[in-house]
Design an enzyme around this catalytic site. Structure first.
Site, PDB file in Angstrom:
ATOM      1  N   ASP A 202       0.932   4.183   1.397  1.00  0.00           N
ATOM      2  CA  ASP A 202       1.391   4.877   2.601  1.00  0.00           C
ATOM      3  C   ASP A 202       2.518   4.127   3.304  1.00  0.00           C
ATOM      4  O   ASP A 202       3.023   4.594   4.328  1.00  0.00           O
ATOM      5  CB  ASP A 202       0.225   5.139   3.564  1.00  0.00           C
TER       6      ASP A 202
ATOM      7  N   HIS B 135       0.838  -1.198   0.000  1.00  0.00           N
ATOM      8  CA  HIS B 135       0.000   0.000   0.000  1.00  0.00           C
ATOM      9  C   HIS B 135       0.878   1.255   0.000  1.00  0.00           C
ATOM     10  O   HIS B 135       1.949   1.286   0.633  1.00  0.00           O
ATOM     11  CB  HIS B 135      -0.950  -0.005   1.196  1.00  0.00           C
TER      12      HIS B 135
END
Length: 315
Positions: A66, A64
């Site tokens: 982030d 992901h």
């Protein structure tokens, strides 16, 4: 072992918190390891007392953004700084393609080698890295895409060296003591002396567990069992448990339940949703109180918080 939080927000950065990254400083080997590398991690490093030149290994939990968007920029900056030692990168199989594509399409050439290690843990987990001093274990967690937690274990330290006993055997202080402290068997004056006979019982090393992103799962409990410090995501408040289950993230109470079930010494919450910023109906103090109601030895991480993990003293 020294742990510095470089990003403690989930999904997007806020004015107070950057997205996920954790630096592990290993003074005994003059190295820094990163766990995850969200956007602007290199800026966070520059704002910390950590020396980027000591960066040697990067471990990525999952793909992901982030947790990985800061990686290409950091690698490029290290290249411009003339880093020559090379880096080892550990993460899901797509990590290598992601990094190499970003470097290729930005026409970035690195002046140092990258060594990729695909993390494909079986159900019971596996060892990602091991040497004479440290071991890194990986275990699958439960998230929307393949994700793993990491456990860094410092191997047992030699026991306390009995200087008085060594003197009573007529052994002169000096380099000889250093060899005996490591448990080495030496020959001196026609005698054979075992270093272990002059040392107390081995001291257990410290253990650090990093579990994000995940909903409550047995894998997190097994990974964290008996750890000195568990760093666990707490994206949601307890009242938003239904949302946590839908998105496969943890609440504060889930993180605390993992810590309690695993018998850890301390829990540090991280990866907070921006919806719980100060001044909201539910704020940081409420999140901390929820976790402490289940596991009192809980703290709330913040960007640039540094924790020291030291070997246990002799009995």
């Amino acid at each position: 072992m020294q742990v510095t939080f470089l990003g403690t927000s989930s999904g997007v950065p806020t004015r107070q918190r950057n997205v996920s990254s954790l630096a592990v400083r290993l003074p005994q080997r003059s190295e820094i390891w990163l766990l995850d590398c969200g956007e602007a991690t290199q800026h966070q490093l520059l704002c910390s007392p950590l020396r980027v030149s000591q960066l040697r290994r990067i471990f990525i939990t999952h793909m992901h953004g982030d947790h990985v968007f800061g990686l290409p920029g950091l690698l490029a900056s290290l290249g411009m700084a003339g880093m020559a030692a090379g880096l080892d990168l550990y993460g899901p199989p797509p990590l290598q393609s992601f990094v190499e594509s970003a470097l290729q399409f930005s026409s970035t050439r690195l002046s140092y080698p990258l060594h990729f290690h695909a993390n494909v843990p079986p159900g019971e987990g596996h060892v990602l890295f091991e040497d004479d001093d440290l071991m890194v274990e990986s275990r699958p967690l439960w998230h929307r895409i393949p994700a793993s937690g990491f456990r860094i274990v410092q191997k047992p330290r030699p026991g306390r060296f009995d200087v008085e006993k060594a003197k009573s055997l007529g052994l002169p202080p000096g380099p000889l003591y250093g060899r005996l402290k490591t448990g080495e068997t030496i020959a001196v004056g026609g005698r054979t002396i075992e270093g272990t006979s002059l040392c107390g019982p081995p001291r257990p090393g410290v253990s650090l567990v990093y579990a994000t992103d995940t909903v409550f799962c047995d894998g997190a409990v097994d990974l964290a069992r008996g750890a000195d410090l568990l760093i666990h995501e707490a994206t949601f408040a307890h009242r938003d448990g239904e949302m946590a289950l839908q998105r496969l993230h943890s609440t504060t109470t889930m993180a605390a339940q993992v810590a309690l079930a695993a018998g850890v010494s301390k829990l540090a919450l991280t990866h907070f949703s921006p919806r719980y910023m100060p001044g909201r109906a539910v704020g940081p103090d409420d999140l901390l109180a929820e976790a402490r109601a289940i596991f009192p030895a809980t703290i709330m991480a913040r960007d640039f918080l540094t924790l020291e993990l030291t070997s246990k003293p002799d009995e």
